[in-house]
Design an enzyme around this catalytic site. Structure first.
Site, PDB file in Angstrom:
ATOM      1  N   ASP A   1      -3.138  -0.726  -3.279  1.00 42.99           N
ATOM      2  CA  ASP A   1      -1.889  -1.465  -3.018  1.00 42.99           C
ATOM      3  C   ASP A   1      -1.072  -0.716  -1.960  1.00 42.99           C
ATOM      4  O   ASP A   1      -1.646  -0.026  -1.134  1.00 42.99           O
ATOM      5  CB  ASP A   1      -1.132  -1.675  -4.347  1.00 42.99           C
ATOM      6  CG  ASP A   1      -0.264  -2.929  -4.316  1.00 42.99           C
ATOM      7  OD1 ASP A   1       0.501  -3.097  -3.361  1.00 42.99           O
ATOM      8  OD2 ASP A   1      -0.349  -3.749  -5.250  1.00 42.99           O
TER       9      ASP A   1
ATOM     10  N   HIS B   1      -2.173  -1.392   1.318  1.00 36.49           N
ATOM     11  CA  HIS B   1      -1.362  -2.498   1.836  1.00 36.49           C
ATOM     12  C   HIS B   1      -0.260  -2.042   2.785  1.00 36.49           C
ATOM     13  O   HIS B   1       0.617  -2.809   3.127  1.00 36.49           O
ATOM     14  CB  HIS B   1      -0.776  -3.310   0.673  1.00 36.49           C
ATOM     15  CG  HIS B   1      -1.820  -3.987  -0.165  1.00 36.49           C
ATOM     16  ND1 HIS B   1      -1.518  -4.755  -1.260  1.00 36.49           N
ATOM     17  CD2 HIS B   1      -3.177  -3.996  -0.066  1.00 36.49           C
ATOM     18  CE1 HIS B   1      -2.645  -5.214  -1.803  1.00 36.49           C
ATOM     19  NE2 HIS B   1      -3.666  -4.760  -1.098  1.00 36.49           N
TER      20      HIS B   1
END
Ligand SMILES: *[C@@H]1O[C@H](CO)[C@@H](O)[C@H](O)[C@H]1NC(C)=O
Ligand SMILES: *[C@@H]1O[C@H](CO)[C@@H](O)[C@H](O)[C@H]1NC(C)=O
Ligand SMILES: *[C@@H]1O[C@H](CO)[C@@H](O)[C@H](O)[C@H]1NC(C)=O
Ligand SMILES: *[C@@H]1O[C@H](CO)[C@@H](O)[C@H](O)[C@H]1NC(C)=O
Length: 389
Positions: A214, A237
């Site tokens: 993430d 991310h």
């Protein structure tokens, strides 16, 4: 103890440290099988009261400590309290045994209301998240390491891996210095943010490498004065300011600098994302000296986060202003290398600034372009793809 000594300890370890002064004295076994939770809890309580010899908690090298949820509560007498981790700490990997199995959001290691804390060492913290990644996140433990209502914290040189969710969470805290840490989790592991910061002021993250499933760093509502410098991010991310303003909450995010960062194979690079209908502001943001290597959305403002596929322009929205993008280069893995999608006519993004941006297509992409709506600002120097201003 002064900060110079803390740095020395982090680099050299405590050469003269004997087991009798470490968690071993409190009955820890360190074989990776026996649960050492209560030994750590006692070691903390003594150190916090100032009754241990060195005013510190010491986790010796060469041992593996299996630990369930631990609550390290202050205030403590030694300032700073030293927590030296040279060994390996692993979380209970069996969801059945986690925190008595009653509530899934029990954090693993939480420091609460500690003012003056230095967690240093060459040790490894392993969240053993694998058993959780495949089950519903409602049942996950909380973050691996949480700082809640803490002040004057140093976190230095440690390695973190495989959290069940966020690796390091900073909330309600001030003056937090994170330096030289490494965080790794598989690219496919869900919700494994590297570091999440919320409701905090004066936080710095320097010289760190983060590769997770993430965000490398994510920033929540109410954050002021954060520097992220000299970081390698990816896979993951990217750095995300947001998501902010969920459910119409008040946002106050200000004074954030992200500089000297390499994004490699990440889904986003410099991202600001807000939910429609939030209020407040994001302002005084600077992205400087950033390199992208095959990043899907190198530069992105998304003020319609979480509403797809039925997004509509709203009258309310978080006001994004004074965002500077400078000296950014590299490759985009999608056609739209620069996407600035702001709330709408009543709450446009204002005072955006770009200088020396050079983004080119990654292998397999023909060309790159920019896409903007309600984004106002100015540009200087080379801007590729062409800026919307
Ligand atoms: C941190 O240290 C400073 C300076 O020593 C002190 O003034 C402050 O109260 C401490 N605590 C917090 C939470 O910042
Ligand atoms: C962040 O960097 C700015 C500019 O260099 C500096 O003024 C500020 O004190 C830094 N903040 C922290 C928390 O390190
Ligand atoms: C981060 O590291 C750089 C270079 O190594 C150094 O100049 C800077 O002072 C550091 N920043 C903080 C906040 O520690
Ligand atoms: C980013 O990549 C460049 C080029 O490979 C390298 O020189 C630089 O040291 C990297 N930055 C960090 C923080 O490691």
């Amino acid at each position: 103890m002064d900060w110079f000594l803390i740095v020395l300890v982090a680099i050299l370890g405590f050469p003269g440290l004997s087991y009798s002064e470490s968690v071993m004295k409190y009955g820890a076994v360190g074989d990776g099988i026996v649960d050492d939770t209560s030994a750590f809890q006692k070691a903390w309580e003594d150190a916090c009261k100032g009754s241990s010899k060195m005013g510190s908690v010491n986790v010796p090298a060469g041992k593996v400590f299996l630990l369930n949820s631990l609550h390290f509560t202050g205030p403590c007498i030694p300032k700073p309290l030293l927590f030296i981790i040279d060994g390996e700490m692993i979380a209970q990997s069996d969801p059945q045994k986690w925190g008595n199995g009653e509530n899934g959001v029990i954090p693993w290691l939480i420091f609460d209301q500690v003012d003056g804390l230095a967690i240093v060492g060459r040790g490894l913290l392993d969240g053993q998240g694998k058993s959780w990644w495949d089950i519903h996140c409602r049942d996950h433990p909380g973050p691996m390491m949480t700082f809640s209502n803490c002040g004057n914290v140093t976190l230095k040189s440690l390695r973190f891996r495989n959290s069940a969710q966020t690796h390091v969470l900073v909330m309600g805290s001030q003056n937090v210095y994170i330096d030289d840490i490494k965080i790794t989790s598989p690219e496919a592991s869900p919700n494994t943010d590297g570091i999440h910061i919320t409701s905090s002021t004066a936080v710095s993250i320097n010289h760190s490498d983060i590769a997770t499933g993430d965000d490398c760093v994510s920033i929540g509502d109410q954050v002021n004065n954060l520097n992220v410098t000299f970081m390698n991010c990816g896979p993951g991310h990217g750095v995300s300011i947001g998501s902010l303003g969920r459910g119409g909450t008040e946002v106050a995010v200000e004074n954030i600098r992200v500089s000297h960062v390499n994004f490699t194979g990440t889904t986003n690079g410099a991202r600001i994302k807000t939910w429609p209908g939030g209020t407040g502001y994001v302002r005084g943001i600077e992205f400087f000296d950033i390199r992208f290597s095959s990043v899907q959305n190198p530069i992105i403002i998304d003020q319609f986060y979480g509403c797809a596929p039925t997004c509509v322009e709203t009258m309310k929205g978080v006001h994004i202003e004074k965002v500077r993008y400078m000296k950014m280069s590299g490759t985009s893995a999608t056609k739209v290398a620069m996407k600035l999608e702001c709330s709408g006519e009543s709450v446009p993004c204002s005072n955006l600034f770009m200088r020396d941006i050079d983004l080119s297509p990654a292998d397999g992409i023909d060309s790159v372009s920019s896409l903007c709506s309600f984004a106002h600002g100015s540009a200087q120097g080379i801007i590729r793809p062409l800026s919307c201003f």
